[in-house]
Design a protein around this motif. Structure first.
Motif, PDB file in Angstrom:
ATOM      1  N   GLY B  29      25.542  -1.412  18.393  1.00  0.00           N
ATOM      2  CA  GLY B  29      25.389  -1.206  19.838  1.00  0.00           C
ATOM      3  C   GLY B  29      26.667  -1.376  20.631  1.00  0.00           C
ATOM      4  N   GLU B  30      27.723  -1.739  19.949  1.00  0.00           N
ATOM      5  CA  GLU B  30      28.974  -1.975  20.649  1.00  0.00           C
ATOM      6  C   GLU B  30      29.754  -0.674  20.826  1.00  0.00           C
ATOM      7  OE1 GLU B  30      32.522  -5.324  20.360  1.00  0.00           O
ATOM      8  OE2 GLU B  30      31.631  -4.601  18.524  1.00  0.00           O
ATOM      9  N   THR B  31      30.582  -0.601  21.881  1.00  0.00           N
ATOM     10  CA  THR B  31      31.523   0.500  22.036  1.00  0.00           C
ATOM     11  C   THR B  31      32.911  -0.060  21.772  1.00  0.00           C
ATOM     12  OG1 THR B  31      30.122   1.503  23.692  1.00  0.00           O
ATOM     13  CG2 THR B  31      32.376   2.286  23.578  1.00  0.00           C
ATOM     14  N   PHE B  32      33.503   0.431  20.714  1.00  0.00           N
ATOM     15  CA  PHE B  32      34.750  -0.138  20.234  1.00  0.00           C
ATOM     16  C   PHE B  32      35.845   0.904  20.340  1.00  0.00           C
ATOM     17  CE2 PHE B  32      37.772  -1.533  17.028  1.00  0.00           C
ATOM     18  CZ  PHE B  32      37.790  -2.916  17.192  1.00  0.00           C
ATOM     19  N   GLY B  33      36.960   0.530  20.948  1.00  0.00           N
ATOM     20  CA  GLY B  33      38.031   1.506  21.143  1.00  0.00           C
ATOM     21  C   GLY B  33      39.237   1.206  20.273  1.00  0.00           C
ATOM     22  N   PHE B  34      39.835   2.257  19.761  1.00  0.00           N
ATOM     23  CA  PHE B  34      41.107   2.138  19.050  1.00  0.00           C
ATOM     24  C   PHE B  34      42.134   2.768  19.960  1.00  0.00           C
ATOM     25  CE2 PHE B  34      42.258   1.754  14.353  1.00  0.00           C
ATOM     26  CZ  PHE B  34      41.679   0.510  14.234  1.00  0.00           C
ATOM     27  N   LEU B  35      43.003   1.951  20.513  1.00  0.00           N
ATOM     28  CA  LEU B  35      43.960   2.436  21.496  1.00  0.00           C
ATOM     29  C   LEU B  35      45.354   2.369  20.909  1.00  0.00           C
ATOM     30  CD1 LEU B  35      44.652   3.184  24.480  1.00  0.00           C
ATOM     31  CD2 LEU B  35      44.692   0.755  24.973  1.00  0.00           C
ATOM     32  N   GLY B  36      46.041   3.489  20.894  1.00  0.00           N
ATOM     33  CA  GLY B  36      47.399   3.462  20.362  1.00  0.00           C
ATOM     34  C   GLY B  36      48.097   4.775  20.602  1.00  0.00           C
ATOM     35  N   PRO B  37      49.435   4.748  20.538  1.00  0.00           N
ATOM     36  CA  PRO B  37      50.192   5.985  20.772  1.00  0.00           C
ATOM     37  C   PRO B  37      50.016   6.972  19.620  1.00  0.00           C
ATOM     38  CG  PRO B  37      51.670   4.224  20.098  1.00  0.00           C
ATOM     39  CD  PRO B  37      50.317   3.612  20.245  1.00  0.00           C
ATOM     40  N   ASN B  38      50.561   8.172  19.757  1.00  0.00           N
ATOM     41  CA  ASN B  38      50.480   9.161  18.677  1.00  0.00           C
ATOM     42  C   ASN B  38      51.106   8.620  17.404  1.00  0.00           C
ATOM     43  OD1 ASN B  38      49.152  11.250  19.884  1.00  0.00           O
ATOM     44  ND2 ASN B  38      51.017  12.120  20.788  1.00  0.00           N
ATOM     45  N   GLY B  39      50.433   8.881  16.282  1.00  0.00           N
ATOM     46  CA  GLY B  39      50.981   8.438  15.000  1.00  0.00           C
ATOM     47  C   GLY B  39      50.677   6.988  14.679  1.00  0.00           C
ATOM     48  N   ALA B  40      49.842   6.327  15.515  1.00  0.00           N
ATOM     49  CA  ALA B  40      49.564   4.903  15.298  1.00  0.00           C
ATOM     50  C   ALA B  40      48.700   4.668  14.066  1.00  0.00           C
ATOM     51  CB  ALA B  40      48.877   4.317  16.532  1.00  0.00           C
ATOM     52  N   GLY B  41      47.886   5.666  13.698  1.00  0.00           N
ATOM     53  CA  GLY B  41      46.984   5.479  12.562  1.00  0.00           C
ATOM     54  C   GLY B  41      45.517   5.569  12.951  1.00  0.00           C
ATOM     55  N   LYS B  42      45.233   6.067  14.152  1.00  0.00           N
ATOM     56  CA  LYS B  42      43.849   6.137  14.629  1.00  0.00           C
ATOM     57  C   LYS B  42      43.030   7.135  13.814  1.00  0.00           C
ATOM     58  CE  LYS B  42      45.170   7.368  18.826  1.00  0.00           C
ATOM     59  NZ  LYS B  42      46.643   7.421  18.654  1.00  0.00           N
ATOM     60  N   THR B  43      43.553   8.352  13.690  1.00  0.00           N
ATOM     61  CA  THR B  43      42.819   9.381  12.950  1.00  0.00           C
ATOM     62  C   THR B  43      42.673   8.983  11.483  1.00  0.00           C
ATOM     63  OG1 THR B  43      43.555  11.093  14.462  1.00  0.00           O
ATOM     64  CG2 THR B  43      42.788  11.828  12.310  1.00  0.00           C
ATOM     65  N   THR B  44      43.732   8.429  10.913  1.00  0.00           N
ATOM     66  CA  THR B  44      43.667   7.974   9.520  1.00  0.00           C
ATOM     67  C   THR B  44      42.525   6.980   9.339  1.00  0.00           C
ATOM     68  OG1 THR B  44      46.045   8.292   9.347  1.00  0.00           O
ATOM     69  CG2 THR B  44      45.017   6.914   7.680  1.00  0.00           C
ATOM     70  N   THR B  45      42.367   6.067  10.305  1.00  0.00           N
ATOM     71  CA  THR B  45      41.277   5.086  10.226  1.00  0.00           C
ATOM     72  C   THR B  45      39.928   5.790  10.215  1.00  0.00           C
ATOM     73  OG1 THR B  45      42.650   3.530  11.449  1.00  0.00           O
ATOM     74  CG2 THR B  45      40.301   3.016  11.292  1.00  0.00           C
TER      75      THR B  45
END
Ligand SMILES: Nc1ncnc2c1ncn2[C@@H]1O[C@H](COP(=O)(O)OP(=O)(O)O)[C@@H](O)[C@H]1O
Ligand SMILES: [Mg+2]
Lengths: 260, 317
Positions: B29-45
């Motif tokens: 039920g939580e809304t969790f954000g991954f915040l980071g600049p381009n190339g930080a690893g968000k999409t990889t995660t």
């Protein structure tokens, strides 16, 4: 909301699981049919190429064209069945729709199977042209029609899976997959007894011919037409089934491996 | 049980470490954000959590299912919206929806109802029989999200859902996501838009170069920053005033934003006095002055070590 628990292994769950996998595979191949059957490179490689090969041999050999129909059907199956996935999969990689298939709740085997299914159906449709041309234009007789159906289906499926296997190469460039595939399938025409009987090629070619699925596909189709063949049709069926299984499993492994 | 549990996740591409020992968990039920600049690893995660990619080391579970070993079960309750709007151009909007439903084993009787409902919500129902080929960027984005929702997921992955979109699409998307959050859907979203993370997320992980620098609620992250900001504007502004105001006592940093100056300080009272003093000596009039608390952007800059360049570091689209 669906159940998220597929671990319990009763027969009913297995049945549900298998129906789900198959209907997802069918959805994938229907999507391919709508999207790729009419793409230009597929039409060139799958239809025009075998036709010109046929013309070249028919003119070169001075043989009655009717006797070349079994060979024409075999190479039409080879080129049309193996041309869908090497076009569709690199394109889908480029536009990232392939990620949808890779992240769906289905097994990789169903993905490989579903992709191959579209090449399979496509090539059966295309191979009807030489089949019907043989009947109408040259009145080529067919000795064993049921054997022909089985032979065409197995050959088509075998080469469709081969196409899916080559498409596992992780590129977004259609040409790259196609040229790799062509280095394999073009020589097959010459060593598999399609237009040149296996007995007339050098010994080394004859040895290699045993490892070519086209040898068995062509042999069985020839048997269906003429009643004579190099191997028994049962051996041909067995060989084609083994090739299908090998291609399916290798393709599965490659898709897994290349998914970093 | 957590919706997502990630333990010691590391991902290397050759010599590049895209993710470096990442740990976090997301409650149901939580809304969790991954915040980071381009190339930080968000999409990889996201690719690892959805089983498209494999970690070099470490594990991830989705509702208790290990994504590597129990992949199909883990995926069944997911909706995935990837960074690129990956729709089939040669299919119609309707065919795209149905295809997606079939991939997720949505029952035949529910498929069409769900497709109609979602296309209507995303304002695409009128165009359902058109090939997606001619759709605008915003329409394709909306269709991508609709396709991600067709299996009524319990956990939704959104990779930069609103990046670079038109206002109308943006509003619809934010509305729908807010609605899902109210219904109890767990949302994992990545963004490089600080305001989006601030507005939508219960908790935010700030990630830079594969390393998670902090995980907390946006307001609590802001509390870790001492300085407040005073925003000042004078009746006529010029570029060389920036050098002057940044030298005023107790000003840590100063920025020129349009016709205003943003001054960072831990002591706003002193700064206001010296600003007034500066204005009098320079024959300027202070038109407005206001004091703000720290923003998530300040936290982000402090933790990621990014530089403020001229104006904003964040891309407000
Ligand atoms: N398949 C890949 N091969 C090599 N490097 C990759 C691959 N995918 C991502 N990377 C690298 O990993 C890093 C993280 O990328 P990504 O997760 O896409 O960042 P983000 O989504 O935060 O912008 C980047 O440096 C990117 O170049
Ligand atoms: Mg990204």
């Amino acid at each position: 909301m669906q159940s998220t628990d597929d671990k319990t292994g009763g027969p009913e769950q297995w049945f549900t699981r298998i129906t789900r996998e198959l209907s997802a595979a069918w959805a994938i191949s229907r999507k391919d049919m709508i999207t790729y059957y009419i793409k230009p490179n597929i039409i060139v490689m799958g239809i025009l190429f075998p036709f010109f090969m046929f013309l070249a041999f028919a003119i070169g050999k001075n043989a009655p064209p009717g006797t070349l129909i079994p060979g024409l059907i075999a190479i039409t199956l080879l080129f049309s069945a193996s041309s869908i996935e090497p076009v569709s999969i690199p394109i889908e990689r480029r536009v990232k729709t392939f990620d949808r298939l890779l992240s769906a709740p289905i097994s990789l085997h169903s993905l490989v199977f579903g992709e191959s299914l579209s090449g399979f159906l496509y090539s059966l449709g295309i191979a009807c042209f030489p089949l019907i041309a043989g009947i109408i234009l040259f009145a080529t007789p067919i000795e064993h029609a049921p054997v022909l159906v089985i032979a065409m289906a197995l050959t088509a499926f075998c080469f469709a899976t081969l196409g899916t296997l080559f498409a596992a190469y992780p590129t977004e460039n259609v040409g790259e997959v196609m040229s790799m595939l062509n280095t394999v399938r073009l020589p097959l025409i010459f060593i598999s007894g399609v237009f040149i009987p296996i007995s007339e090629i050098p010994q080394i070619g004859q040895d290699i011919a045993l490892f070519s699925p086209l040898t068995y596909g062509n042999d069985m189709i020839t048997y269906a037409y003429t009643g004579t063949s190099l191997f028994s049709p049962l051996l041909d069926i067995l060989a084609l089934l083994i090739f299908i299984l090998i291609f399916q499993f290798v393709a599965n492994r490659l898709y897994k491996k290349f998914n970093e | 049980m957590h919706a997502i549990e990630v333990s010691h996740l590391t991902k290397r591409f050759g010599t590049l470490t895209a993710l470096n020992d990442v740990n976090f968990s997301v409650d149901v039920g939580e809304t969790f954000g991954f915040l980071g600049p381009n190339g930080a690893g968000k999409t990889t995660t996201i690719r690892i959590l959805t089983g498209i990619s494999y970690p070099t080391t470490g594990t991830a579970t989705i509702f208790g299912h290990d994504i590597g070993r129990d992949t199909i079960a883990a995926r069944q309750s997911m909706g995935i919206v990837s960074e690129t709007s990956n729709v089939y151009d040669d299919l119609t909007a309707w065919q795209n929806m149905i295809f997606s439903a079939e991939l997720y084993h949505v029952r035949r009787d529910i498929r069409e109802k769900k497709a109609t409902e979602l296309l209507t919500t995303f304002d695409l129902y009128e165009r359902r029989d058109d090939k997606v080929h001619g759709f605008s960027k915003g329409m394709k984005r909306r269709l991508t999200i609709a396709m991600g929702l067709v299996n009524s997921p319990l956990l939704l992955f959104l990779d930069e859902p609103t990046s670079g979109l038109d206002v109308q699409s943006n509003l619809i998307i934010r509305d729908v996501i807010t609605g899902l959050i109210h219904e109890g859907v767990t949302v994992f979203l990545t963004t490089h838009n600080i305001e989006e993370a601030n507005l939508m997320c219960d908790r935010v992980a700030i990630i830079n170069r594969g390393t998670v620098a902090a995980i907390d609620a946006p307001e609590r992250l802001k509390k870790t920053i001492q300085s407040v900001q005073s925003v000042v504007s004078f009746d006529h502004s010029s570029a060389d005033q920036l050098a002057d105001v940044s030298r005023l006592p107790m000003v840590n940093d100063a920025l020129k934003e349009g016709d205003k100056f943003r001054l960072y300080t831990e002591d706003p009272a002193t700064v206001i006095e010296s600003v007034m003093e500066y204005a009098r000596s320079g024959n300027l009039r202070v038109i407005s002055i206001s004091t703000l608390g720290p923003s998530l952007e300040d936290v982000f800059i402090k933790l990621t070590g990014l530089q403020r360049t001229g104006g904003m570091v964040h891309a407000i689209d």
